[in-house]
Enzyme design. Structure first.
Site, PDB file in Angstrom:
ATOM      1  N   ASP A  58      -3.248  24.049  28.497  1.00 43.03           N
ATOM      2  CA  ASP A  58      -4.112  24.710  27.528  1.00 43.03           C
ATOM      3  C   ASP A  58      -3.874  24.141  26.129  1.00 43.03           C
ATOM      4  O   ASP A  58      -2.745  23.795  25.781  1.00 43.03           O
ATOM      5  CB  ASP A  58      -3.811  26.213  27.536  1.00 43.03           C
ATOM      6  N   HIS A 108      -9.420  16.347  25.224  1.00 41.22           N
ATOM      7  CA  HIS A 108      -9.306  16.182  26.674  1.00 41.22           C
ATOM      8  C   HIS A 108      -8.727  14.819  27.029  1.00 41.22           C
ATOM      9  O   HIS A 108      -7.939  14.689  27.962  1.00 41.22           O
ATOM     10  CB  HIS A 108     -10.673  16.362  27.337  1.00 41.22           C
ATOM     11  N   LEU A 125       6.444  12.505  45.054  1.00 42.02           N
ATOM     12  CA  LEU A 125       5.946  13.701  44.374  1.00 42.02           C
ATOM     13  C   LEU A 125       4.557  13.998  44.908  1.00 42.02           C
ATOM     14  O   LEU A 125       3.774  13.085  45.152  1.00 42.02           O
ATOM     15  CB  LEU A 125       5.875  13.470  42.856  1.00 42.02           C
TER      16      LEU A 125
END
Length: 251
Positions: free
Chosen positions: A31, A48, A142
């Site tokens: 956020d 972004h 991962l």
């Protein structure tokens, strides 16, 4: 970088003997992209783009720390309410960074997994995402889980509906429905339990993200805006997790 907001009364001792100091599964509500851009007089899309760079840093930091699963809230089911231009920009960025970073995923042995309803982004982007999932399926350093068009309430409704349909068909006895039955129908059913959930930008809420999965997760909230989240910020959240005394409702 701001320090995480820490709940009082936590001990540095581990509650469960043998509990790893490093969480297996970390989720992040990314956020603050818009505020980061606004403070610099830049368009939201610039925030972004900067946020996408933070994804790269955090993915690398998680892999280096030995985290098994990193789940990122990339696009919620509520994000469709944003302007058409912003949604278009986000889809374009997803396509751009997917193509640019696929080589990095392979090099770092990162497996990509999607949760939510990504097909809503259209055939072109969905096909590219699906191809990346397929190409990285054997990577084992991962697992990077990207939540796209995801909403936890819808996920739970879907699980409840599926169980109701099975009960109606006589396939199961409603009295036998338990936690495991619900979890077997969640998008995260093949992932380890969520250990740590982080939210950036100073907001202190879950915003319809992993509501069931977060039942016993440790929560960390930091004032750092997502584009400014870096290796040191990630390390700080892991250090906070290591200090927590996890009780799991035991006492």
């Amino acid at each position: 970088m701001s320090d995480p907001i820490v709940r009082p009364g936590r001990s540095a001792e581990r509650e469960v003997e043998g509990q790893k100091a490093t969480p297996r599964h970390v989720a992040i509500i990314m956020d603050g992209n818009g505020r980061w851009a606004a403070r610099r007089g830049l368009p939201r899309v610039a925030g972004h783009r900067a946020g996408a760079e933070a994804v790269r840093r955090t993915m690398q930091a998680a892999a280096d720390a030995g985290v098994e699963v990193l789940t990122l809230y990339a696009f919620s089911s509520e994000n469709w309410r944003r302007s058409e231009d912003e949604v278009s920009d986000l889809k374009g960025l997803m396509r751009f960074y997917l193509e640019r970073e696929l080589g990095t995923l392979q090099k770092e042995k990162v497996r990509l997994k999607l949760i939510g309803e990504p097909a809503a982004f259209g055939n072109d982007l969905y096909d590219r995402l699906s191809q990346a999932v397929e190409e990285t399926k054997d990577n084992d350093r991962l697992t990077l889980v990207v939540a796209l068009n995801y909403g936890s309430q819808a996920e739970l409704v879907g699980a409840a509906r599926a169980l109701a349909e099975r009960a109606k068909a006589g396939e199961i006895d409603p009295a036998t429905i338990d936690i495991a039955a619900v979890e077997s129908l969640l998008h995260t059913r093949d992932l380890p339990p969520l250990d740590l959930l982080v939210r950036t930008s100073g907001e202190v809420r879950l915003s319809n993200f992993l509501l069931w999965q977060a039942a016993y997760a440790e929560l960390v909230f930091t004032d750092t805006l997502w584009p400014d989240f870096d290796e040191a910020a990630f390390a700080a959240t892991l250090a906070e997790f290591a200090r927590r005394q996890r009780r799991f409702g035991g006492r």
